[in-house]
Design a protein around this motif. Structure first.
Motif, mmCIF file in Angstrom:
data_model
loop_
_atom_site.group_PDB
_atom_site.id
_atom_site.type_symbol
_atom_site.label_atom_id
_atom_site.label_comp_id
_atom_site.label_asym_id
_atom_site.label_seq_id
_atom_site.Cartn_x
_atom_site.Cartn_y
_atom_site.Cartn_z
ATOM 1 N N ASP A 26 0.803 -1.221 0.000
ATOM 2 C CA ASP A 26 0.000 0.000 0.000
ATOM 3 C C ASP A 26 0.844 1.282 0.000
ATOM 4 N N LYS A 27 2.124 1.169 -0.341
ATOM 5 C CA LYS A 27 2.964 2.362 -0.456
ATOM 6 C C LYS A 27 2.876 2.924 -1.878
ATOM 7 N N ILE A 28 3.077 4.210 -1.977
ATOM 8 C CA ILE A 28 3.262 4.841 -3.284
ATOM 9 C C ILE A 28 4.746 4.822 -3.573
ATOM 10 N N VAL A 29 5.137 4.179 -4.660
ATOM 11 C CA VAL A 29 6.546 3.992 -4.989
ATOM 12 C C VAL A 29 6.873 4.772 -6.260
ATOM 13 N N LEU A 30 7.939 5.534 -6.189
ATOM 14 C CA LEU A 30 8.445 6.269 -7.348
ATOM 15 C C LEU A 30 9.820 5.744 -7.697
ATOM 16 N N VAL A 31 10.037 5.482 -8.965
ATOM 17 C CA VAL A 31 11.334 5.019 -9.446
ATOM 18 C C VAL A 31 12.038 6.195 -10.105
ATOM 19 N N GLY A 32 13.213 6.525 -9.591
ATOM 20 C CA GLY A 32 13.971 7.644 -10.144
ATOM 21 C C GLY A 32 15.440 7.480 -9.857
ATOM 22 N N ALA A 33 16.224 8.458 -10.289
ATOM 23 C CA ALA A 33 17.681 8.347 -10.221
ATOM 24 C C ALA A 33 18.285 9.440 -9.356
ATOM 25 N N THR A 34 19.276 9.038 -8.561
ATOM 26 C CA THR A 34 20.111 10.015 -7.846
ATOM 27 C C THR A 34 21.559 9.928 -8.277
#
Length: 776
Positions: free
Chosen positions: A355-363
Motif C-alpha cells: 500500500d505504499k506509493i513507490v516512485l522510481v527515479g535516479a540520484t
C-alpha cells in the motif's frame, strides 16, 4: 511638523519606489531576487523534516549501476522490477520518473529478424527457433506485459520550439481544450512532446509529464512545478494533461481511468482585497483567473468506497509551489530510499511495501536528474514529485493569494508613513529602534501568516523600503569614512583585479602609491607574428584583433591576481606581489603564463577558419627584489616596477623563440614557484648582465608529471651535463633518443645543430657553458 516636511518627503521616496514595484508599474529585479531568497529561507526554517512513510523512492543510484550495469537497463530487467513491486510487495501505485521514448534493442532481436529475412531466410530451423524465442527477446513486449493491468504510471515530457519534434504516444488528456473559460491562458502551452513508445503507453494505467520548470526562474531554482500543461500540437489529442504526481495519486486511489478527476476552479480576479488589487490584463479582458485545482480520487473499497477531494492552490498558469519536507536525498529523512539493486535482488521482505506509493527515479550524478531547489543544490528530481504527492495528501500546500499585491501595497503604505514621521522627529537611537522594530514586526507577521495559513506573501519590498528610509535619514558618516577607500579604488581600479581592490579597501591605510622595495615576480609577454599580421590586416581589423588578444590576456592576468603594468605595442607587462602582498606570487605568475599561451593557441584555432596569420607569445618571468610605486613625471605617472630584476625578465622574454618555448623563467622564479616540473633550457649571458643566468621552462605540475616526462627530463639533464663539460660526442649520443621520440621539439633540434658545429672544436679551458645574447 512643517519643518520636518522636507525630510518626510525624502523618506517617502523609497516608499513610492516600493509601491511602484508592488503594483507592477516598475519591477525591481533585485527586490524579486531578495523575495526568492526570503521564500527559500522561510521554507527551510519551517519545513517539517519528518519521514513520510506513505511514499518510497526506488533509487537508481551508483550502487545499482555498479551491480546491475550502466543505464539504461534492458526492459526485461524493468519488468522484473515491476513484478517484484506489484506482485510481491503489493504497492498501491508505481510511478516511473524515467522516459521510455525509444525501443529497447539490447536483446539483438532486430538483428535476428534481419538475418531471418536475409541470409537465413531458407533456414527453417532458425526461423522456428526465432519464433519461439521472439516473445522473450522482445524486451519492450515483456515490459508492456508486466505493467498491463497494474497500478503503474509512466512519465513523458513536453517541449516547444521550431526544431522540436514529437515522438511516442500521449495518454488521453484529463481536460478537453474547452474545459476552461476563455479570456486568458490557464496553463503553459506546448506544441511537441517526447512520449513513451506505443506498446508501453497503451498498457500503462496512467501517465503524467515530468516537466519541472516551465518558465525558468532567473536563478534556475525549482520552487514550483506545473500540475497541468496545455498541448496544442497536431501529433496527439489537444487538451490539458496532468503531471506525473497527479497521475500517480489517481492510480493509487484506484481511479486511474477517471479523466474527469481533475477539474478547474476559477475565481474572478480581485475577489479579495479589491481596494488594493492591481489591475491586470485578465481583469481588463473580463476573463477569470485560475486559483486552484480540485483533485478528486476514490477512497476505500466495496461498501466503504467514497470520493475524496483535495483543493490544490495554483497560480494563473496552473503552477504549484512545492511543499518540500526536508533537504532531500538518501540522508534527507523525508522519504525512504531503497536502492534499485536491493529490489531486484529480492532483499525486501514480502509485502514490506504494501500500500505504499513507490516512485522510481535516479540520484546517480551521471544520470543528470538532480535539480537546484531552495532546500538543496543537488536535489533528486524524483523527490520533487514525491513532495508534491505528500503535500497534496496532507493538504500542506503553500499558496500566493490573489490579493498579495494589494496586501503588499497596504503594508508598504502603512509602514512607510509611520517611518517617515518617526525618523523625522525621533533622535538617532530611537530611530534605530523604530527601524529594527518595524523590520521585526514585518518579518513576524509574514512568518505567522505562512505557518498558520500557508500564505506566501511578499516581504522583500517592505524590508528594502525600511532599510532605504533608514539610510536616507542617517548621517553621512559612512560616506566620509569610506572616502579613503574610494580614493584607493580610483587609483588602483584600472589595473588591479577587483578582488584585490576590495581587499585594499578593507584596510586602505596599509596601501599607498609610495615607492618601496619588494620581492616580486614580473612578466613580459610579447606577441610573435604581429608584424606579418599587421601587413595582412587592414588597420580597423588589426585594432579589433589586438584588442581581443589583449583583453583575453588581461583577464587571465587578473584571474591569477596579477597587476597589469602597461601595454607596449604588442607587449604586455604585469607583475605579482603588489600592491597586495602575495606569498605565492611566482606560482600565480607561472599559472597565468601557461594559461595565456593556451589562450593564444585557442585564438589561433578560431582565427584559422578565416585564414589569418597565426600568432604566438613569448613570455619572460623573473622573481627578485624590485622597486614598486607611483613613478613618472609631473605630467604623467603610473604605478609600475623598476629594477635589475625587471630588466632580466624583459631579456628572458626575447629568448623564448630561440628555444622554441612559450615561457622562459629564471632560476629564482623556478625556486619560488615550487610546484612545477621544469626543463632547464640553457645557461645564458644576456645584454647588461655579466653573470650567466640559468633559464627554465615549466613542463607540468609535479603532481601531473608522468613517468615519461620524468625520464625525458632526466635524459635532457645528462645532455646538458655533457654539453657543459664539452663532451660533445657523449652529448650527441644522449640527444639521439630525445630527437627520435620528440622529433618536432625545437629545443632538441637547436642543440643538435650546436653540437654539430662544436664537435670538431677542441675544448676551451675558459668556456663556462654560457650562451651569449648581445641583443634582446
Amino acid at each position: 511638523m512643517r519643518k520636518h516636511l522636507p525630510r518626510i518627503g525624502v523618506t517617502l521616496l523609497p516608499v513610492m519606489l516600493a509601491l511602484l514595484h508592488a503594483v507592477g508599474v516598475w519591477h525591481l529585479p533585485f527586490v524579486e531576487r531578495l523575495d526568492k531568497f526570503v521564500y527559500d529561507l522561510r521554507l527551510r526554517a519551517t519545513m517539517p523534516r519528518t519521514l513520510d512513510p506513505r511514499i518510497v523512492i526506488v533509487d537508481i543510484d551508483d550502487a545499482s549501476l555498479h551491480r546491475l550495469g550502466q543505464w539504461p537497463w534492458s526492459r526485461d530487467k524493468l519488468a522484473r522490477l515491476v513484478d517484484e513491486l506489484t506482485l510481491r510487495q503489493h504497492v498501491a501505485a508505481l510511478g516511473f520518473d524515467v522516459l521510455f521514448v525509444e525501443p529497447d534493442t539490447s536483446s539483438g532481436l532486430q538483428v535476428l529478424h534481419q538475418l531471418a529475412e536475409g541470409p537465413l531466410r531458407d533456414n527453417a530451423a532458425f526461423r522456428d527457433q526465432l519464433g519461439r524465442l521472439g516473445a522473450h527477446l522482445d524486451h519492450d513486449a515483456v515490459f508492456a506485459r508486466a505493467i498491463a493491468g497494474r497500478p503503474v504510471a509512466l512519465g513523458y515530457y513536453f517541449s516547444r520550439g521550431a526544431s522540436a519534434r514529437s515522438s511516442g504516444e500521449l495518454p488521453a488528456p484529463v481536460l478537453l481544450p474547452g474545459a476552461f473559460p476563455g479570456g486568458s491562458e490557464h496553463a503553459t502551452r506546448w506544441d511537441s512532446f517526447g512520449g513513451n513508445i506505443a506498446p508501453l503507453a497503451r498498457e500503462a494505467a496512467a501517465a503524467g509529464f515530468l516537466n519541472v520548470l516551465l518558465d525558468a526562474e532567473a536563478d534556475g531554482v525549482v520552487r514550483s512545478v506545473p500540475l497541468l500543461a496545455q498541448y496544442d500540437g497536431n501529433a496527439a489529442r489537444r487538451g490539458y494533461y496532468e503531471a506525473l504526481s497527479l497521475a500517480v495519486l489517481r492510480v493509487a486511489s484506484a481511479d486511474a481511468s477517471a479523466n474527469a478527476g481533475v477539474e478547474a476552479k476559477a475565481a474572478a480576479p480581485h475577489s479579495l482585497a479589491a481596494a488594493f488589487s492591481p489591475a491586470d490584463s485578465d481583469a481588463a479582458a473580463g476573463g477569470p483567473r485560475l486559483e486552484s485545482l480540485i483533485v478528486s480520487f476514490s477512497t476505500g473499497t466495496g461498501a466503504g468506497a467514497g470520493t475524496s477531494q483535495r483543493v490544490v492552490p495554483v497560480d494563473s498558469r496552473a503552477n504549484m509551489l512545492v511543499p518540500f519536507r526536508g533537504p532531500g536525498g538518501v540522508s534527507g529523512g523525508s522519504f525512504r530510499y531503497i536502492s534499485a539493486a536491493d529490489v531486484f535482488e529480492g532483499r525486501l521482505a514480502p509485502g514490506e511495501l504494501r500500500d505504499k506509493i513507490v516512485l522510481v527515479g535516479a540520484t546517480a550524478p551521471g544520470l543528470q536528474d538532480l535539480r537546484s531547489t531552495p532546500v538543496g543544490a543537488a536535489f533528486p528530481g524524483v523527490e520533487v514529485h514525491a513532495n508534491v504527492i505528500s503535500g497534496v495528501l496532507d493538504g500542506r500546500l503553500p499558496s500566493v493569494p490573489a490579493y498579495a499585491p494589494g496586501f503588499e501595497a497596504a503594508v508598504l503604505l502603512a509602514t512607510g508613513l509611520l517611518l517617515a514621521w518617526g525618523f523625522s522627529v525621533l533622535p538617532v537611537v530611537r530611530a534605530v529602534a523604530l527601524a529594527a522594530a518595524a523590520a521585526a514586526l514585518l518579518v513576524g507577521l509574514n512568518l505567522f501568516l505562512y505557518r498558520q495559513h500557508g500564505l506566501v506573501l511578499p516581504l522583500a519590498s517592505a524590508l528594502v523600503m525600511v532599510a532605504l528610509a533608514f539610510a536616507i535619514n542617517m548621517s553621512w558618516g559612512y560616506l566620509v569614512e569610506s572616502r579613503a577607500g574610494r580614493s584607493l579604488a580610483d587609483l588602483f581600479g584600472t589595473y588591479v583585479p577587483p578582488e584585490l581592490v576590495a581587499q585594499m579597501r578593507a584596510n586602505p591605510r596599509r596601501y599607498s602609491m609610495r615607492a618601496e622595495s619588494r620581492e616580486m615576480t614580473v612578466m613580459f609577454c610579447d606577441m610573435r607574428g604581429f608584424t606579418r599580421l599587421s601587413e595582412q590586416l587592414p588597420p580597423d581589423e588589426l585594432q579589433a584583433f589586438l584588442n581581443q588578444v589583449f583583453s583575453r590576456l588581461t583577464h587571465i592576468i587578473r584571474q591569477h591576481r596579477g597587476t597589469v603594468d602597461k601595454y607596449m605595442g604588442d607587449c604586455v607587462m604585469a607583475f605579482w606581489g603588489a600592491p597586495v602582498a602575495a606569498p605565492g606570487h611566482a606560482a600565480q605568475a607561472v599559472k597565468a603564463a601557461l594559461a595565456m599561451a593556451d589562450a593564444v593557441r585557442e585564438i589561433n584555432s578560431v582565427a584559422a577558419a578565416g585564414s589569418a596569420v597565426p600568432i604566438s607569445v613569448g613570455i619572460g618571468l623573473n622573481t627578485g627584489l624590485m622597486s614598486v610605486g607611483d613613478m613618472g613625471s609631473d605630467i604623467r605617472r603610473s604605478y609600475t616596477v623598476v629594477g635589475d630584476a625587471v630588466n632580466v625578465a624583459a631579456r628572458l622574454e626575447g629568448l623564448s623563440e630561440h628555444y622554441g618555448v612559450d615561457v622562459v623563467a629564471s632560476a629564482s622564479t623556478r625556486d619560488a614557484a615550487g610546484e612545477w616540473a621544469w626543463q632547464e633550457l640553457d645557461l645564458v649571458r644576456v645584454k647588461g648582465k655579466g653573470e650567466p643566468i640559468r633559464i627554465f621552462s615549466p613542463v607540468a605540475t609535479r603532481a601531473a608529471a608522468t613517468r615519461e616526462i620524468e625520464q625525458e627530463l632526466e635524459q635532457w639533464g645528462q645532455v646538458l651535463d655533457a654539453y657543459r663539460h664539452q663532451d660533445w660526442k657523449h652529448a650527441e649520443t644522449r640527444l639521439v633518443p630525445l630527437l627520435r621520440d620528440h622529433a618536432k621539439k625545437y629545443l632538441y633540434q637547436a642543440y643538435a645543430q650546436r653540437l654539430a658545429s662544436l664537435s670538431s672544436l677542441p675544448k676551451d679551458p675558459n668556456w663556462d657553458g654560457a650562451t651569449r645574447f648581445d641583443s634582446k
